[in-house]
Scaffold this motif. Structure first.
Motif, PDB file in Angstrom:
ATOM      1  N   VAL A   1      34.742  39.078  47.459  1.00 46.53           N
ATOM      2  CA  VAL A   1      36.013  38.697  47.734  1.00 46.53           C
ATOM      3  C   VAL A   1      36.888  39.334  46.485  1.00 46.53           C
ATOM      4  CG1 VAL A   1      37.512  36.777  47.559  1.00 46.53           C
ATOM      5  CG2 VAL A   1      35.382  36.509  48.534  1.00 46.53           C
ATOM      6  N   ILE A   2      37.930  40.101  46.932  1.00 45.74           N
ATOM      7  CA  ILE A   2      38.621  40.738  45.967  1.00 45.74           C
ATOM      8  C   ILE A   2      40.023  40.420  45.978  1.00 45.74           C
ATOM      9  CG2 ILE A   2      39.638  43.145  45.598  1.00 45.74           C
ATOM     10  CD1 ILE A   2      36.894  44.259  47.049  1.00 45.74           C
ATOM     11  N   ILE A   3      40.621  39.937  44.884  1.00 43.97           N
ATOM     12  CA  ILE A   3      42.005  39.717  44.703  1.00 43.97           C
ATOM     13  C   ILE A   3      42.878  40.595  43.862  1.00 43.97           C
ATOM     14  CG2 ILE A   3      41.911  38.382  42.543  1.00 43.97           C
ATOM     15  CD1 ILE A   3      43.384  36.039  44.217  1.00 43.97           C
ATOM     16  N   ILE A   4      43.791  40.855  44.639  1.00 46.18           N
ATOM     17  CA  ILE A   4      44.834  41.939  44.019  1.00 46.18           C
ATOM     18  C   ILE A   4      46.076  41.325  43.668  1.00 46.18           C
ATOM     19  CG2 ILE A   4      46.216  44.091  44.587  1.00 46.18           C
ATOM     20  CD1 ILE A   4      43.122  44.742  44.755  1.00 46.18           C
ATOM     21  N   ASP A   5      46.630  41.742  42.290  1.00 45.14           N
ATOM     22  CA  ASP A   5      48.018  41.164  41.920  1.00 45.14           C
ATOM     23  C   ASP A   5      48.488  42.241  40.767  1.00 45.14           C
ATOM     24  OD1 ASP A   5      49.450  38.195  42.034  1.00 45.14           O
ATOM     25  OD2 ASP A   5      49.625  39.250  39.960  1.00 45.14           O
ATOM     26  N   HIS A   6      49.332  41.784  39.947  1.00 44.70           N
ATOM     27  CA  HIS A   6      50.004  42.543  38.688  1.00 44.70           C
ATOM     28  C   HIS A   6      50.177  41.994  37.760  1.00 44.70           C
ATOM     29  CE1 HIS A   6      54.468  41.799  39.055  1.00 44.70           C
ATOM     30  NE2 HIS A   6      53.755  40.907  39.924  1.00 44.70           N
ATOM     31  N   LEU A   7      49.919  40.635  37.470  1.00 41.76           N
ATOM     32  CA  LEU A   7      49.849  39.851  36.444  1.00 41.76           C
ATOM     33  C   LEU A   7      48.443  39.579  35.706  1.00 41.76           C
ATOM     34  CD1 LEU A   7      52.580  37.402  37.601  1.00 41.76           C
ATOM     35  CD2 LEU A   7      53.089  39.284  35.836  1.00 41.76           C
ATOM     36  N   GLU A   8      48.105  40.056  34.632  1.00 39.23           N
ATOM     37  CA  GLU A   8      46.729  40.078  34.151  1.00 39.23           C
ATOM     38  C   GLU A   8      46.387  38.482  34.104  1.00 39.23           C
ATOM     39  OE1 GLU A   8      44.018  41.994  33.829  1.00 39.23           O
ATOM     40  OE2 GLU A   8      45.203  43.783  34.306  1.00 39.23           O
ATOM     41  N   TYR A   9      47.375  37.691  33.430  1.00 39.25           N
ATOM     42  CA  TYR A   9      46.771  36.382  33.568  1.00 39.25           C
ATOM     43  C   TYR A   9      46.643  35.664  34.694  1.00 39.25           C
ATOM     44  CZ  TYR A   9      51.126  34.143  34.851  1.00 39.25           C
ATOM     45  OH  TYR A   9      52.218  33.500  35.574  1.00 39.25           O
ATOM     46  N   ARG A  10      47.165  36.082  35.704  1.00 34.97           N
ATOM     47  CA  ARG A  10      46.719  35.438  37.062  1.00 34.97           C
ATOM     48  C   ARG A  10      45.361  35.862  37.356  1.00 34.97           C
ATOM     49  NH1 ARG A  10      51.882  34.221  40.780  1.00 34.97           N
ATOM     50  NH2 ARG A  10      51.579  36.293  41.510  1.00 34.97           N
ATOM     51  N   LEU A  11      45.259  37.319  37.259  1.00 33.33           N
ATOM     52  CA  LEU A  11      43.984  37.700  37.439  1.00 33.33           C
ATOM     53  C   LEU A  11      42.708  37.251  36.828  1.00 33.33           C
ATOM     54  CD1 LEU A  11      45.247  41.439  37.818  1.00 33.33           C
ATOM     55  CD2 LEU A  11      44.219  40.151  39.738  1.00 33.33           C
ATOM     56  N   ASP A  12      42.968  37.180  35.560  1.00 33.77           N
ATOM     57  CA  ASP A  12      42.151  36.399  34.804  1.00 33.77           C
ATOM     58  C   ASP A  12      41.584  35.127  35.112  1.00 33.77           C
ATOM     59  OD1 ASP A  12      41.743  38.460  33.118  1.00 33.77           O
ATOM     60  OD2 ASP A  12      43.169  37.580  31.441  1.00 33.77           O
TER      61      ASP A  12
END
Lengths: 384, 163
Positions: A205-216
């Motif tokens: 499962v891979i998730i893509i976004d541009h906000l580091e806090y949400r990715l963490d």
């Protein structure tokens, strides 16, 4: 009563409004205990949804206590503590019979493309929503579910939209054991979709976004890989490379019309509104999935859209599945999943804000301030 | 490789995997009721107590509907025009977006009529911006002031030239 009041794009306030009344024999009035601001509410807040009228109250994720019921209500009674699915559904039309509760034909006169939704513009029926002390709940015997005694209220409020939408996004992906699933968007629904992909047996499962806090947050909560598209030259190329030049088996668009990542889409879709939002996430989903793969869409787009690579959909033989979540259909299973500890929805709530401060809550969530993942609004009457 | 073992650390892995569930929802849930078209037992009709604009892709209003913010004023007229066009037409959606913008101005006028001066800063949530993103807010205010000054200066110089 105190209620959120929309004044125009990026402008909301909390103020006194008349309490709702029973207007139909199958109505109930519910006193709200908690409501959430949803990522979909931001599309309204940003002025992207046509027929969002000044004076409306938003809010389609709420729980509360039944105050009064109409003469035709059989199952629900005063004092019941209920979670209310965001879809307003009659339970009788052809669509409801197919468990397509998000597509009810008897709850929205303004548009045939979507059923009624609480607090989601007149395009979704013109109902006032739950970011208020009281709310009118039509078809009270169909949608609302009494909250089990052993369930935390924060879990219950997330069962009204976020959890079922994330789950259905994964379900519509038709995930087979071992599949690689890519989720675009690490908002609450995207995070939940990533989490639920494992329940269907995903192998990666891979998730893509541009906000580091949400990715963490996604990395920890959904135990998945998380990548920032700002650090890549081309997200589609990155995903092709990381899937042995094959493409993902399933791609999920959990972003919708507010997507960042492409200047042309942002200018034409979000700023000039020449199309119904930015289609960046959808482009990436279609272009990153394998040939014969499945694209599942739960992100909200405006009613008319263009600049979609539909030619590629045909050329690649892609199956697209998309809908508003059918909350009521999924509740029994999801309640059991929470009891079993497979999903812990309340862990995504990052902010608890008094309803009086609704303007600040919207701004924080919209501008992604203070690492906001999911804000919850508490009306004054629920704090006594 | 045994996937069960590989993902043993993920609680609930594979609990909903069902190879028989193909096609998945919503195709799987087809009942045939579609072929009855709109001949279902309709719920009672909610009385129409305010003006409800309904899509011209349906014969009338749905059994229930929201009654908030009925169409009024100029924005209401634009909305009435919009509903003469189908949901697949720009003639429907673009006027609705225009009406939404007109409605914002009407909202401010309505506030002033009631003796309420809207606190735009509070409504935009700038208290939160000041608390969590002070530099960004100051930059935004400075850029807005700069742009406004530039527009005023251009306007003044254009007027002085025309004299």
């Amino acid at each position: 009563m105190l209620a959120m009041n929309y004044r125009g794009p990026f402008r909301v306030r909390a103020e006194q409004k008349p309490e709702p009344e029973i207007l139909h024999p199958e109505d109930a009035i519910v006193r709200v205990l908690r409501s959430c601001i949803c990522g979909s509410d931001l599309h309204l807040y940003h002025g992207l949804v046509p027929d969002t009228r000044v004076g409306s109250t938003f809010g389609h994720e709420f729980i509360g206590i039944v105050e009064t019921v109409g003469s035709g209500v059989q199952k629900l009674k005063t004092g019941d503590k209920v979670l209310v699915p965001f879809n307003i559904a009659c339970g009788k039309c052809a669509f409801c019979k197919q468990e397509l509760f998000g597509n009810c034909h008897e709850s929205n006169p303004e548009a045939t493309a979507v059923g009624g939704i609480y607090g989601y513009s007149h395009t979704a029926g013109g109902f006032d929503g739950g970011q208020a002390e009281y709310v009118r709940v039509p078809y009270a015997d169909v949608g609302p579910v009494v909250i089990p005694e052993d369930m935390h209220p924060d879990d219950a409020v997330l069962l009204t939209d976020v959890v079922p939408t994330g789950y259905q996004a994964a379900e519509m992906g038709g995930i087979k054991k071992g599949d690689t699933v890519v989720v675009f968007g690490a908002g609450p629904v995207g995070i939940m979709a990533a989490k639920c992909a494992w329940l269907f047996g995903a192998g990666r499962v891979i998730i893509i976004d541009h906000l580091e806090y949400r990715l963490d947050f996604a990395r920890n909560y959904a135990q998945c890989e998380a990548y920032n598209f700002r650090s890549m030259e081309d997200p589609v190329l990155f995903l092709k490379k990381t899937t042995d030049w094959f493409g993902a088996d399933v791609c999920i668009d959990a972003v919708g019309g507010d997507a960042a990542g492409n200047a042309m889409q942002t200018i034409t879709g979000r700023k000039m509104m020449l199309q119904a939002g930015s289609a960046t996430a959808l482009h990436w989903a279609i272009n990153s999935v394998k040939k014969g793969g499945i694209v599942s869409i739960v992100g909200v787009y405006g009613p008319t859209d263009n600049l979609i690579p539909i030619g590629n959909v045909v050329n690649k033989g892609i199956t697209i599945r998309a809908n508003q979540a059918s909350v009521k259909r999924l509740l029994p299973r999801l309640i059991e999943h929470i009891r079993s500890g497979y999903i812990d929805p309340k862990a995504i709530i990052s902010h608890r804000i008094p309803l009086e401060e609704v303007a600040d809550a919207y701004h924080m969530f919209s501008a992604k301030l203070d690492n906001c993942i999911k804000p919850i609004l508490i009306p004054p009457s629920a704090r006594q | 490789m045994d996937l069960e073992k590989k993902f043993a650390h993920i609680k609930g892995w594979g609990v909903d995997a069902d190879p028989e569930n193909e096609p998945t929802y919503p195709i799987k849930k087809y009942t045939g009721d579609d072929h009855q078209r709109t001949n279902w037992e309709r719920p009672p009709q909610q009385p129409v107590t305010v003006e409800i604009l309904h899509s011209n892709e349906r014969p009338g209003v749905s059994a229930v509907f929201g009654t908030s913010c009925p169409p009024e004023g100029l924005s209401g007229n634009i909305r009435r025009y919009a509903f003469k066009h189908s949901e697949s037409s720009y003639g429907h959606w673009l006027p609705l977006l225009l009406a939404d913008r007109v409605n914002v101005v009407e909202g401010i006028i309505d506030d002033l009529k009631k003796g309420h001066v809207p606190n735009i800063f509070a409504e935009k949530g700038w208290k939160a911006a000041w608390k969590y993103n002070r530099a960004g807010l100051i930059k935004k205010i400075a850029l807005t002031a700069l742009a406004t000054t530039a527009v005023v200066m251009l306007y003044k110089s254009a007027r002085s030239k025309s004299r």
